[in-house]
Design a protein around this motif. Sequence first.
Motif, short mmCIF file in Angstrom:
data_model
loop_
_atom_site.label_atom_id
_atom_site.label_comp_id
_atom_site.label_asym_id
_atom_site.label_seq_id
_atom_site.Cartn_x
_atom_site.Cartn_y
_atom_site.Cartn_z
N GLY A 127 37.77 -35.10 17.45
CA GLY A 127 37.09 -36.33 17.69
C GLY A 127 37.86 -37.51 18.33
N GLY A 128 37.63 -38.24 19.17
CA GLY A 128 38.34 -39.27 19.75
C GLY A 128 37.15 -40.12 20.61
N GLN A 168 41.04 -37.70 15.45
CA GLN A 168 40.89 -36.76 14.35
C GLN A 168 40.77 -35.34 14.72
OE1 GLN A 168 37.78 -37.04 10.78
NE2 GLN A 168 39.18 -38.55 10.19
N VAL A 169 41.35 -34.30 13.82
CA VAL A 169 41.15 -33.00 14.19
C VAL A 169 40.61 -32.62 12.56
CG1 VAL A 169 41.89 -30.85 14.62
CG2 VAL A 169 42.63 -32.90 15.99
N GLN A 170 39.36 -31.98 12.66
CA GLN A 170 38.80 -31.35 11.38
C GLN A 170 38.90 -29.86 11.65
OE1 GLN A 170 35.25 -33.02 10.16
NE2 GLN A 170 35.94 -34.92 9.43
N PRO A 203 44.74 -36.49 10.80
CA PRO A 203 44.77 -37.82 11.51
C PRO A 203 45.59 -37.75 12.60
CG PRO A 203 45.82 -38.08 9.52
CD PRO A 203 45.39 -36.75 9.46
N LEU A 204 45.35 -38.61 13.78
CA LEU A 204 45.94 -38.78 14.95
C LEU A 204 46.07 -40.31 15.07
CD1 LEU A 204 45.34 -35.29 16.82
CD2 LEU A 204 46.99 -36.12 15.75
N THR A 205 47.26 -40.82 16.05
CA THR A 205 47.21 -42.16 16.17
C THR A 205 46.64 -42.49 17.54
OG1 THR A 205 49.42 -41.58 17.25
CG2 THR A 205 49.65 -42.32 14.99
N CYS A 213 47.58 -26.95 21.37
CA CYS A 213 47.99 -27.84 22.10
C CYS A 213 46.96 -29.17 21.94
CB CYS A 213 48.33 -27.41 23.53
SG CYS A 213 49.68 -26.28 23.45
N VAL A 214 47.07 -30.27 21.59
CA VAL A 214 46.34 -31.29 21.56
C VAL A 214 46.62 -32.29 22.63
CG1 VAL A 214 45.34 -33.02 19.96
CG2 VAL A 214 45.81 -30.81 18.99
#
Length: 1035
Positions: free
Chosen positions: A570-571, A579-581, A597-599, A634-635
């Motif tokens: 999600g972003g 965020q990645v679930q 969680p991601l910044t 890879c994100v």
Amino acid sequence: MKAARNGTRDGLEKTKLAMMRKMPFFQRKDFSGEGKDDTGYLDVSVCEVKHPPPQLCPMPEGLSSQQVVRRLILSSIVQSECSYLESLKRILQEYRKPLLDTLILNPKKVHQIFYRLQEIHQCHTMFQMALASRVAEWDHSEKIGDLFVASFSKLMVLNVYSDYINNFTNAMTLIKKACMSKPAFLEFLKRKQASSPDRITLYGLMVKPIQRFPQFILLLQDMLKNTPTSHDDRLPLQLALTELETLAEKLNEQKLLADQEAEIQQLSQSVGDRNLNKLLNTKQKQLIHCELLTEIVYGEKGQILKSRERKMFLLNDTLICANVNLKGPPDINSLVPAGPKYTVKWSVPLQQTQVVEVGQDSLRSKEGVRAVRRHSSISSNTGQGFLGPPRLYQQLEELQHDLAVVEEVSLLVGTLHGVYQNLNTTVSQDWCLALQRLIRLKEEEIQNANKCRLRLFVPGKPDKSGRPVSVMVVFNTPSPFSKISWVNRLHLAKMAQRKENTLGWECTEDDRKTKPLFSFPLLTSKLPIFSSRTHTLKMEAAVHSPSQCSLLSFCSAWTSLPQGYLWVAGGGSQSGYGQVQIFSLNRVTPRLVKTVPLTAPVLCMEHVKEPCVSAEDEESEKAQGAAKAGNIICVGLHDGSVHVYSSVDTAVQYMLTLVNPDNCPVLCLKHSHSFLFAGLANGKVAVYHRRTGERLWDVDSCKLVSLGSEPVSTLLVLEDTTWASCGNQATVIQEATLHSQGFEAHSDPSCSVSHMVRSSGGVWMAFTQSSSIHLFHIETLELLQEVNISTRTSHLSPGQVCVSSLLICQGLLWVGTSQGIILMFPVPTLEGIPKITGKGMVSLNAHCGPVDFLVSTSSIVASDLLRRDSILGSSEETTKGEGGRGGGSNRAADDESPRLERSGCLRDEEAAAFSEEKPKRLMLKYRLHSTYQLPGKPLTAQPEQDSDRPIADFLEHSPEDGSIYEVNEDPDVWVRGRSMDWGKKGAARCSKVTSTAIFSGGKGYRRIDQVESTQTSDSTENFLLVWQLPLTLTQ
């Protein structure tokens, strides 16, 4: 002819009549097998003198190897077609014509038996004439693909073959009845078969039209493999494969439905219950699956009392078990397959049927239902009883009890003060190790036995107190795949009865009539994603990380979703974080197991499979102690970085960060064997290189490929090229040199390419601000088809819809729209062109907002799990070369080897008889730390080594003291430990079973229909919709 050219209806009819009157070689078809009016059919007689069969001229000199192979394949096509036409001619001239002339049968029945064969013969006669012309000029043109397209893309070909296939079962029934009622007809068939040079029966001739198009497909596939990319015949061959595959698929579906209708009709004729007979004759009844299984009845002590073959019928809401009578007159069976007769034994509602595995017998008792095992009325003392699976469970419990006792004895031995021969802690520990090994072998034996055993709880008559009773019935299936198929189909059949699946897909009436029940994906679950505090997050992407779960039972693996984990990101540019679930799919409904969680907002993700390593590399890794890093995710983030994670089950490890020099947002990610491609918002593609033998990409290897000024919104990796989009342009990048070639994908500059998916020889593209999708040829970059999806259903508003997601999976093109509605189009899956031919289907389960993504998940079962018996199947191999020891075991294995080669496994009765021939006592021969000097060979899967070693005269262990190890009554346990090494050169070819599910993400969930739209959730909440497809079997 003038009136016909003008196009008037009267003129056309007058032209037909005039041609029939003036030209004697035109003859009107006088009968239709189903009474239809075939006014337009004209039977053409071809003179073989004027039109000789096709024949290749001698091969000229100077041909390349591919040209020689293409000529050989063309020769095979010519010979195959001549043989096929000769078979059709034999049916018409040697069977149909004499039967009409001699009046052995009623002419009406003769026409019904040979319905549409004249038209099929005519179609292929015309094709042979065109083929002869093409063969004559082969050395100048070398083209044949367009001939197949012109000959077999006509609606007439589909109609005549469809009518023939739908009538085939009826024709065989008429032949069988005529053989039984008219001896003259039976003698006629015998005489014709005896006089034919190949002794082929009428059935063998009439089945050839059903097999014709698969033969064509195989020949054209070989021709395409040997056709260069630049050859003029390349694209026509691909189009020909597309036409033949589409035609064969439609004929296969109709043949399947015709066979299912015939099975239901045969079953309904055998039913004595009027209510059940009425239900079977309703149009709502659909046959999903039927198969011949073996019912096993056990005694109180686990002995097999009787076994009998049953025919199991799985309907859309009922499960029926029937006795089978396959007996018939031998004369008739040799000429035409005689259909079986059924006697219904029991029928139960599908929702009250439950598949039960070992250890779940008490499940029904917890639900307030009394569970009993079905026993035979035969006394257990009469006849010979063989030990069945219940006995295996009892033996396992006995071994576990003995292990507990031996562990206590070991503790007591440790308290002894004196020193005694063969009575010390070391020996007692060896006993424990040996029993643990026996327990593992017994568990493996039970697991292999359960691979082909289907255990069902079905409702029985209530007991005296009125309490419901469930009866357990046990069936042996022909193969592990058969059991897997039954478990999966029972699960999906129950799922299909849910409200959201009773009318889950909308399609044309003709498609619904000709589609089997499981042709439509089933909605299995819908669940909200992200918490209420993260409603501002937009679902951007999802990827599947496959992972085999060893905790799943054999049956649970095929009722759950494809094994592994689903990563959902999600972003969006509006939110300042991402965020990645991670959801576990090792169950029927996905379950959230981890949140990362991601910044920065997440814009895309890519799953990288773990590279396959050779045996030498694997040995070197073991020697160095290197640990596997698992799958790579890879994100791509909005801040321009790419985070690389290692995924091993639920463990997520951050490994690397890749950055691009411009710090531009990463909109899309794709990987090849050596490169990672990142599409950037400034119109460039960042390329990261991975060195040979390394898992991760070099941080300093980033190269930028400039495509334009607009964002690179999608990437597609092919064999040696990568396709990238920039505005309304698509660019093909060569991986080796990074050289690029661009072409215009849409004429409107405002329509940017948003999605690309590859299927067979084409690439489908979707565009922003457009409701159309385009198909391009991979090799020539030519536009082959344009489809406007807004005209395919009335639920979409024309001019206000665009494509928001695209997916290809198992021959289905999924199209997600900006209005939340999902469409699905069947496309060919072979090496042809994936053109859309039908109107498609529309899901009545939709999102409230745009479909943000469509992602497929699949898992493949290991080949060794589909083997029936890995233990018993290897007994013959293990006992070879045992020398003088275990002579009884060797003899038994030698006696059993023909049966093992014939069936591939042992049934319960055979396994019991197999063990009864062995001696009653056995010395355990294991390589343990204190007993390795015992006589005999150790239990090992390693190659045999020199075992002629001197036996030392130890006080503790001597050969005559081996009697203390006689703790097991199973005499061949020590020859059951060697596992067969599959996958090496010369190994047996195994099948793979694939489980597939489709996930869609978007805002909210709603139902749509012809009249109104029903919203059942908050339109601002993110939802995942999960569709499940039936299992597929591939070689």
